[in-house]
Write a protein that holds these residues in place. Structure first.
Motif, short mmCIF file in Angstrom:
data_model
loop_
_atom_site.label_atom_id
_atom_site.label_comp_id
_atom_site.label_asym_id
_atom_site.label_seq_id
_atom_site.Cartn_x
_atom_site.Cartn_y
_atom_site.Cartn_z
N GLU A 11 0.83 -1.21 0.00
CA GLU A 11 0.00 0.00 0.00
C GLU A 11 0.86 1.26 0.00
OE1 GLU A 11 -3.21 2.34 2.88
OE2 GLU A 11 -2.91 0.18 3.14
N GLU A 14 2.53 1.72 -3.42
CA GLU A 14 1.53 2.15 -4.41
C GLU A 14 1.14 3.61 -4.20
OE1 GLU A 14 -0.85 -1.93 -5.60
OE2 GLU A 14 -1.50 -0.83 -3.80
N ALA A 15 1.08 4.05 -2.94
CA ALA A 15 0.76 5.45 -2.67
C ALA A 15 1.84 6.37 -3.24
CB ALA A 15 0.62 5.67 -1.17
N THR A 18 1.60 6.45 -7.10
CA THR A 18 0.50 7.29 -7.57
C THR A 18 0.93 8.75 -7.65
OG1 THR A 18 -1.17 5.79 -6.68
CG2 THR A 18 -1.84 8.07 -7.06
N ARG A 21 3.46 9.23 -10.56
CA ARG A 21 2.74 9.25 -11.83
C ARG A 21 2.04 10.59 -12.05
NH1 ARG A 21 1.19 4.28 -10.89
NH2 ARG A 21 -0.78 4.93 -9.96
N SER A 22 1.47 11.13 -11.01
CA SER A 22 0.68 12.36 -11.14
C SER A 22 1.54 13.57 -11.51
CB SER A 22 -0.08 12.65 -9.84
OG SER A 22 0.79 13.07 -8.81
N PRO A 118 6.02 2.98 -11.31
CA PRO A 118 4.87 3.89 -11.45
C PRO A 118 4.23 3.86 -12.83
CG PRO A 118 6.77 5.03 -10.50
CD PRO A 118 7.26 3.73 -11.03
N ASN A 121 2.42 0.05 -13.52
CA ASN A 121 1.50 -0.36 -12.46
C ASN A 121 1.82 -1.75 -11.92
OD1 ASN A 121 -0.13 2.02 -12.38
ND2 ASN A 121 -1.10 1.36 -14.28
#
Length: 267
Positions: A11, A14-15, A18, A21-22, A118, A121
């Motif tokens: 988790e 993955e946070a 994210t 990626r943004s 990233p 995925n």
């Protein structure tokens, strides 16, 4: 129900992924750290996101983040190692070769770890017993393979063993040229690729015991069954240091022989 360390490390990675990626492709503020080394807004914000996840679930644990350093004053035997964006220069010039690394060290050993890509995925992760890649919520066991003969090398300083070993010199060795094909992606995502069978091996100099960059990748390789030592063949984090992570014994032995050639020439 409390979250397990295994689920938490995934988790957290993955946070961070994210956030990375943004920010990709945007105008990034750079924060100079040392000559040739910098962080970006994405590094800083991804680390915050990771630490927020860890703090929410494990408020008493200590954390070592690449950008924020040591935080927390909990039990000395639980330390999270956080590298929010490994491959910052790649990322800053819009090259999609980067990873988000998180590992938990308990009583001196990495017990769970994750390295997230990233842009695909994918999350490479280990519970300390085996290693997997998660795609679209599905886990697949990682299987090392030397079939590609691709060896990734780290050419970034520091080089504490430069007098007796240089990755650049190894690349010019006829023995290397005959057997292997070099790759330099400049991110420790390549260490996870060894565990996944996408690289035959990874080689770097350096002292890596407390490295937020390498902790997750080393744990993945060990759990996947790779051969992992320092550049002198001694157990990892002992002797000369560095890292030789290879898919099998034959590849590992061949790389150690190439490294030994440099010592022989110096003598």
């Amino acid at each position: 129900m409390s979250i397990t360390d295994q689920d938490l490390v995934i988790e957290a990675a993955e946070a961070g992924a994210t956030v990375v990626r943004s920010y990709y492709g945007s105008a990034l503020t750079r924060f100079q750290k040392s000559a040739g080394d910098f962080a970006t807004t994405a590094d800083v914000e991804a680390e915050k996101a990771i630490i927020d996840v860890l703090r929410a679930a494990r408020p008493e644990d200590r954390v070592l983040g690449e950008e924020s350093g040591h935080t927390g004053g909990g039990a000395a035997d639980r330390l999270w190692l956080v590298d929010p964006l490994c491959g910052t220069l790649n990322y800053a010039v819009r090259n999609m070769l980067a990873s988000v690394n998180v590992a938990l060290r308990t009583r001196g050993q990495a017990t769970v770890a994750a390295s997230a890509d990233p842009f695909t995925n994918e999350v490479f992760w280990t519970d300390g017993a085996a290693a997997y890649v998660r795609r679209d919520g599905m886990d697949e066991r990682l299987t090392p393979s030397a079939e590609s003969q691709l060896v990734d090398v780290n050419l970034d300083p520091p080089f504490p063993n430069h007098g007796v070993f240089s990755a650049a010199r190894m690349l010019a060795d006829e023995g290397f040229i005959e057997r292997f094909r070099p790759r330099v992606v400049s991110t420790t995502l390549a260490v996870a690729w060894v565990a996944a069978g996408r690289r035959a091996a990874y080689v770097t100099d350096g002292h890596l015991r407390d490295s937020v960059h390498f902790a997750a990748g080393i744990a993945l390789c060990q759990a996947a069954g790779c051969v992992v030592t320092g550049i002198d063949g001694r157990p990892i984090h002992t002797g000369a240091g560095g890292l030789v992570a290879a898919a099998d014994e034959q590849t590992h032995a061949a790389l150690l022989a190439l490294i030994a050639n440099q010592r022989a020439r110096k003598d």
